[in-house]
Design a protein around this motif. Structure first.
Motif: not given
Ligand SMILES: NC(=O)c1ccc[n+]([C@@H]2O[C@H](COP(=O)([O-])OP(=O)(O)OC[C@H]3O[C@@H](n4cnc5c(N)ncnc54)[C@H](O)[C@@H]3O)[C@@H](O)[C@H]2O)c1
Length: 327
Positions: A238-250
């Protein structure tokens, strides 16, 4: 026509950590630009044997690399003297579909996972990051450190594992091979007080507490790669910038899957995908104070990119056994 067979030892000798980083960075870039094909992983479940088998196909047009990784997770395999995870990669010629190579993918899985963490550090960690902390000191921790040290000038290593022997072995390895100075005791709070924190445990109940993460930290959340797994308290997200490798998988199986399921976070809380940042289509870290979290689930494009590199090298070095598979 012949198919090249490569064993794990041969694969290990054919690609360096720097080459793996480069191949995986390019794979993320192509993925971010929409120049790849990567249908979702498909799963077979062998419930009585506590195992599963996943197929992971990908095509990266720019490097003419295509194929499939077949990978299992069998939690009781240690009793049978077999690794929990074993992977095989089949590379095909995109022009004809011919299987040009069949190679062990077990080491490459750990290598490409380390490379994803390293690429995330390149784009998301503070330039002046000096300390790196590990939560979990198993197989993945080794390739994470081997490839991460190529991205920042780390000086200090901190680590925590519920198995203190594993922690000590890992710290010894890092000091000996990379010259980082071990700091602190086997205390998770200390391991989380670092410029970069890498988590590589298989836990389903979060163990990294929000209060331990200082402003400016970059977290590589590697361990959660199946539904129900979570290593970080949701308050961190909630206090972070969240970066995923791929939305569908993550969203299905990454660090964010449980907080999404519980409605603690929503899709709007996800900043973007790493490939989009690598492709230069959105910025990565924009301030020294922000906390960034990279949620890695492992993409087939990473596997196929490193496998293609290994195959090209094997041809040059004349390694492996070639067989006429259609004979
Ligand atoms: N993101 C990806 O692409 C990717 C790729 C491969 C593996 N993984 C995942 O990474 C995780 C680690 O894999 P591995 O191959 O290193 O496994 P491993 O068994 O070799 O290592 C896991 C380590 O975590 C430690 N651990 C377990 N529970 C802990 C706890 N509560 N606190 C502290 N330490 C704890 C264990 O003692 C062990 O040393 C797994 O969940 C695996 O599925 C993710």
């Amino acid at each position: 026509m012949k198919t090249l067979f490569l064993t794990q030892t041969q694969v290990k000798n054919l690609i360096s950590p720097a080459e793996a980083n480069e191949a995986v960075e390019k794979a993320f870039e192509a993925f971010g630009k929409g120049q790849t094909q990567m249908p979702p992983k498909s799963y077979l479940f062998y419930t009585p044997f506590k195992g599963d088998l996943r197929t992971m196909p990908a095509y990266i047009e720019s490097i003419k690399a295509t194929g499939v990784k077949i990978v299992n997770v069998h939690v009781n395999n240690n009793e049978k003297n077999l690794p929990t995870v074993m992977a095989t990669i089949v590379l095909n010629d995109p022009e004809t579909g011919f299987p040009i190579a069949i190679m062990d993918g077990t080491f490459l899985t750990a290598l490409r996972t380390g490379a994803a963490g390293a690429v995330a550090i390149k784009y998301l960690a503070r330039e002046n990051a000096e300390s790196i902390g590990f939560v979990g000191c198993g197989v993945q921790a080794y390739t994470q450190i081997d490839l991460s040290v190529l991205m920042r000038k780390f000086k200090i290593i901190k680590a925590y594992d519920i198995d203190e022997n594993r922690r000590n072995q890992f710290l010894h390895y890092v000091e000996k091979n990379h010259g980082l100075k071990p700091e602190g005791s086997n205390d998770i709070k200390i391991a989380c007080n670092a410029d970069v924190v890498t988590t590589t445990t298989p836990v389903s109940t979060p163990i990294v507490k929000n209060e331990w993460i200082k402003a400016g930290t970059h977290i590589n959340a590697i361990g959660a790669d199946a539904p129900g797994k979570q290593e970080l308290e949701s308050a961190i997200l909630l206090r972070s910038k969240i970066i995923v490798d791929n939305w569908d998988q993550a969203s299905h199986s990454g660090e964010i899957n449980v907080p999404l399921e519980k409605n603690v976070i929503a899709r709007e809380n996800i900043y973007g995908e790493l490939g989009t940042i690598v492709a230069g289509l959105m910025p990565g870290r924009t301030s020294n104070d922000e906390i960034t979290v990279f949620d890695s689930t492992g993409l087939a494009v990473q596997d196929i990119a490193v496998a293609k590199k290994v195959y090209e090298r094997a041809l040059i070095q004349n390694l492996g056994i070639s067989l006429e598979i259609l004979k």
